[in-house]
Design a protein around this motif. Structure first.
Motif, PDB file in Angstrom:
ATOM      1  N   LEU A 140       0.831  -1.203   0.000  1.00  0.00           N
ATOM      2  CA  LEU A 140       0.000   0.000   0.000  1.00  0.00           C
ATOM      3  C   LEU A 140       0.867   1.255   0.000  1.00  0.00           C
ATOM      4  O   LEU A 140       0.637   2.185  -0.785  1.00  0.00           O
ATOM      5  CB  LEU A 140      -0.912  -0.012   1.233  1.00  0.00           C
ATOM      6  CG  LEU A 140      -1.810   1.215   1.435  1.00  0.00           C
ATOM      7  CD1 LEU A 140      -2.829   1.333   0.304  1.00  0.00           C
ATOM      8  CD2 LEU A 140      -2.524   1.129   2.785  1.00  0.00           C
ATOM      9  N   ALA A 141       1.869   1.286   0.866  1.00  0.00           N
ATOM     10  CA  ALA A 141       2.712   2.478   0.991  1.00  0.00           C
ATOM     11  C   ALA A 141       3.553   2.718  -0.260  1.00  0.00           C
ATOM     12  O   ALA A 141       3.802   3.867  -0.641  1.00  0.00           O
ATOM     13  CB  ALA A 141       3.613   2.338   2.213  1.00  0.00           C
ATOM     14  N   ARG A 145       3.230  -6.707  -5.738  1.00  0.00           N
ATOM     15  CA  ARG A 145       3.491  -7.245  -4.404  1.00  0.00           C
ATOM     16  C   ARG A 145       2.183  -7.531  -3.685  1.00  0.00           C
ATOM     17  O   ARG A 145       2.064  -8.528  -2.961  1.00  0.00           O
ATOM     18  CB  ARG A 145       4.340  -6.263  -3.600  1.00  0.00           C
ATOM     19  CG  ARG A 145       4.770  -6.799  -2.239  1.00  0.00           C
ATOM     20  CD  ARG A 145       5.737  -5.853  -1.564  1.00  0.00           C
ATOM     21  NE  ARG A 145       6.270  -6.395  -0.331  1.00  0.00           N
ATOM     22  CZ  ARG A 145       7.149  -5.763   0.445  1.00  0.00           C
ATOM     23  NH1 ARG A 145       7.600  -4.568   0.087  1.00  0.00           N
ATOM     24  NH2 ARG A 145       7.596  -6.325   1.549  1.00  0.00           N
ATOM     25  N   ALA A 146       1.219  -6.674  -3.869  1.00  0.00           N
ATOM     26  CA  ALA A 146      -0.090  -6.895  -3.243  1.00  0.00           C
ATOM     27  C   ALA A 146      -0.713  -8.192  -3.744  1.00  0.00           C
ATOM     28  O   ALA A 146      -1.279  -8.963  -2.966  1.00  0.00           O
ATOM     29  CB  ALA A 146      -1.007  -5.710  -3.543  1.00  0.00           C
ATOM     30  N   GLN A 147      -0.608  -8.451  -5.052  1.00  0.00           N
ATOM     31  CA  GLN A 147      -1.173  -9.684  -5.613  1.00  0.00           C
ATOM     32  C   GLN A 147      -0.478 -10.906  -5.036  1.00  0.00           C
ATOM     33  O   GLN A 147      -1.126 -11.921  -4.725  1.00  0.00           O
ATOM     34  CB  GLN A 147      -1.052  -9.675  -7.137  1.00  0.00           C
ATOM     35  CG  GLN A 147      -1.684 -10.877  -7.821  1.00  0.00           C
ATOM     36  CD  GLN A 147      -3.159 -11.007  -7.521  1.00  0.00           C
ATOM     37  OE1 GLN A 147      -3.901 -10.026  -7.564  1.00  0.00           O
ATOM     38  NE2 GLN A 147      -3.600 -12.217  -7.205  1.00  0.00           N
ATOM     39  N   ILE A 173      -6.515  -5.940   2.694  1.00  0.00           N
ATOM     40  CA  ILE A 173      -5.750  -4.719   2.397  1.00  0.00           C
ATOM     41  C   ILE A 173      -5.066  -4.855   1.044  1.00  0.00           C
ATOM     42  O   ILE A 173      -5.094  -3.939   0.216  1.00  0.00           O
ATOM     43  CB  ILE A 173      -4.718  -4.450   3.508  1.00  0.00           C
ATOM     44  CG1 ILE A 173      -5.422  -4.122   4.827  1.00  0.00           C
ATOM     45  CG2 ILE A 173      -3.771  -3.312   3.112  1.00  0.00           C
ATOM     46  CD1 ILE A 173      -4.493  -4.021   6.015  1.00  0.00           C
ATOM     47  N   ALA A 174      -4.438  -6.003   0.813  1.00  0.00           N
ATOM     48  CA  ALA A 174      -3.741  -6.220  -0.452  1.00  0.00           C
ATOM     49  C   ALA A 174      -4.708  -6.138  -1.633  1.00  0.00           C
ATOM     50  O   ALA A 174      -4.374  -5.609  -2.694  1.00  0.00           O
ATOM     51  CB  ALA A 174      -3.039  -7.577  -0.424  1.00  0.00           C
ATOM     52  N   LYS A 175      -5.922  -6.647  -1.460  1.00  0.00           N
ATOM     53  CA  LYS A 175      -6.915  -6.581  -2.535  1.00  0.00           C
ATOM     54  C   LYS A 175      -7.270  -5.138  -2.877  1.00  0.00           C
ATOM     55  O   LYS A 175      -7.523  -4.799  -4.038  1.00  0.00           O
ATOM     56  CB  LYS A 175      -8.173  -7.343  -2.131  1.00  0.00           C
ATOM     57  CG  LYS A 175      -8.041  -8.857  -2.230  1.00  0.00           C
ATOM     58  CD  LYS A 175      -9.353  -9.531  -1.858  1.00  0.00           C
ATOM     59  CE  LYS A 175      -9.284 -11.036  -2.062  1.00  0.00           C
ATOM     60  NZ  LYS A 175     -10.571 -11.693  -1.693  1.00  0.00           N
ATOM     61  N   ARG A 176      -7.292  -4.272  -1.873  1.00  0.00           N
ATOM     62  CA  ARG A 176      -7.596  -2.856  -2.134  1.00  0.00           C
ATOM     63  C   ARG A 176      -6.462  -2.197  -2.913  1.00  0.00           C
ATOM     64  O   ARG A 176      -6.698  -1.318  -3.744  1.00  0.00           O
ATOM     65  CB  ARG A 176      -7.868  -2.120  -0.827  1.00  0.00           C
ATOM     66  CG  ARG A 176      -9.177  -2.544  -0.197  1.00  0.00           C
ATOM     67  CD  ARG A 176      -9.671  -1.612   0.879  1.00  0.00           C
ATOM     68  NE  ARG A 176     -10.994  -2.073   1.318  1.00  0.00           N
ATOM     69  CZ  ARG A 176     -12.130  -1.725   0.753  1.00  0.00           C
ATOM     70  NH1 ARG A 176     -12.123  -0.898  -0.272  1.00  0.00           N
ATOM     71  NH2 ARG A 176     -13.281  -2.188   1.196  1.00  0.00           N
ATOM     72  N   LEU A 185      -9.651   4.116   4.829  1.00  0.00           N
ATOM     73  CA  LEU A 185     -10.468   3.888   6.026  1.00  0.00           C
ATOM     74  C   LEU A 185     -10.732   2.403   6.225  1.00  0.00           C
ATOM     75  O   LEU A 185     -10.656   1.888   7.351  1.00  0.00           O
ATOM     76  CB  LEU A 185     -11.789   4.651   5.927  1.00  0.00           C
ATOM     77  CG  LEU A 185     -11.741   6.148   6.215  1.00  0.00           C
ATOM     78  CD1 LEU A 185     -13.076   6.794   5.850  1.00  0.00           C
ATOM     79  CD2 LEU A 185     -11.417   6.407   7.686  1.00  0.00           C
ATOM     80  N   PHE A 186     -11.034   1.700   5.135  1.00  0.00           N
ATOM     81  CA  PHE A 186     -11.250   0.257   5.233  1.00  0.00           C
ATOM     82  C   PHE A 186      -9.952  -0.460   5.630  1.00  0.00           C
ATOM     83  O   PHE A 186      -9.964  -1.404   6.426  1.00  0.00           O
ATOM     84  CB  PHE A 186     -11.784  -0.296   3.918  1.00  0.00           C
ATOM     85  CG  PHE A 186     -13.258  -0.104   3.738  1.00  0.00           C
ATOM     86  CD1 PHE A 186     -14.169  -0.818   4.509  1.00  0.00           C
ATOM     87  CD2 PHE A 186     -13.743   0.793   2.798  1.00  0.00           C
ATOM     88  CE1 PHE A 186     -15.540  -0.646   4.345  1.00  0.00           C
ATOM     89  CE2 PHE A 186     -15.109   0.973   2.629  1.00  0.00           C
ATOM     90  CZ  PHE A 186     -16.016   0.254   3.410  1.00  0.00           C
ATOM     91  N   CYS A 187      -8.831  -0.009   5.067  1.00  0.00           N
ATOM     92  CA  CYS A 187      -7.541  -0.605   5.434  1.00  0.00           C
ATOM     93  C   CYS A 187      -7.251  -0.398   6.916  1.00  0.00           C
ATOM     94  O   CYS A 187      -6.807  -1.322   7.620  1.00  0.00           O
ATOM     95  CB  CYS A 187      -6.419   0.000   4.590  1.00  0.00           C
ATOM     96  SG  CYS A 187      -6.436  -0.478   2.848  1.00  0.00           S
ATOM     97  N   ALA A 188      -7.486   0.824   7.403  1.00  0.00           N
ATOM     98  CA  ALA A 188      -7.243   1.130   8.812  1.00  0.00           C
ATOM     99  C   ALA A 188      -8.120   0.267   9.716  1.00  0.00           C
ATOM    100  O   ALA A 188      -7.668  -0.223  10.761  1.00  0.00           O
ATOM    101  CB  ALA A 188      -7.489   2.610   9.080  1.00  0.00           C
TER     102      ALA A 188
END
Length: 239
Positions: free
Chosen positions: A40-41, A47-49, A106-109, A191-194
């Protein structure tokens, strides 16, 4: 007596294997959380996938722990502290599986954003929240491995810090949204990640309560310290 000694040794081996599997699962969960937040950052969809795909390894370990626990209970018929060890492994593995799912969310977002990311300043609060949760997760896994009641209690009491930081991030992101409507989509994802990260803190607290149960033989009945006020605290509007 020879058979009894052999049975006791075999049971000890089973418990050691369960503890090892939980430790392995914990290490994978920690890595998955760190990788999801780093993706995310760094705006790294690849990397998320990979983080999403890595979740299957955590699920497989949970299934292995469940199977081994059931077989151990059936074969050894443990009592008292020995039974608590098995129940504890089952509980901890369940919380770790949920932490892995939250990291996957989180990774999916990150993947869904498809390279369209907010300014770095909007992510900093989420990063700080994740750092605190990762510290709590590491400490509670150490407490589980060492059966360290004092360390588990420290983690349990620290849940209000995570809640308070989540409330701060929640307010900050809402402020960014009100200041500039272009931030709304990005900040909604954040917000969803948090919230996912805050829920990880709850699961770390669950593990601390499991350690207490394993050591003391009873549930921790004190009310959890909570610091999340996002459901009741008004957000000041800027004119």
């Amino acid at each position: 007596m020879v058979v009894s000694d052999h049975t006791a040794k075999a049971f000890d081996v089973d418990l050691q294997e369960l503890t090892r599997l939980v430790a392995e699962m914990g290490g994978l969960a920690e890595k998955q959380v760190a990788d999801a937040v780093d993706a995310l950052a760094q705006r790294d969809a690849d990397r998320a996938q990979r983080t999403v795909e890595a979740d299957s390894a955590i699920d497989a370990l949970q299934a292995e722990i469940e199977e081994k626990s059931v077989l151990t209970i059936a074969r050894r018929q443990p009592m008292a502290v020995d039974l608590r060890e098995i129940v504890g492994a089952l509980r901890v593995s369940n919380d770790l599986e949920r932490i892995g799912d939250l990291a996957k969310n989180i990774a999916k977002r990150v993947v869904a954003l498809n390279g369209d990311f907010p300014p770095q300043k909007l992510i900093r609060g989420v990063e700080h929240l994740a750092e605190l949760v990762l510290e709590q997760l590491k400490d509670v896994l150490d407490a589980y491995a060492q059966r360290d009641l004092d360390k588990a209690i420290v983690v349990w009491r620290g849940d209000d810090k995570i809640d308070a930081m989540y409330t701060s991030v929640f307010r900050e992101l809402l402020t960014y949204m009100m200041e500039d409507p272009r931030n709304i989509t990005f900040c909604t994802h954040l917000l969803f990640c948090a919230k996912n990260i805050e829920r990880m803190g709850d699961h770390a607290t669950n593990i601390a309560e499991t350690v207490y149960y394993m050591v003391e033989g009873r549930a921790l009945t004190d009310e959890r310290p909570k610091g999340d006020t996002t459901n009741i605290a008004p957000v000041p509007m800027r004119m």
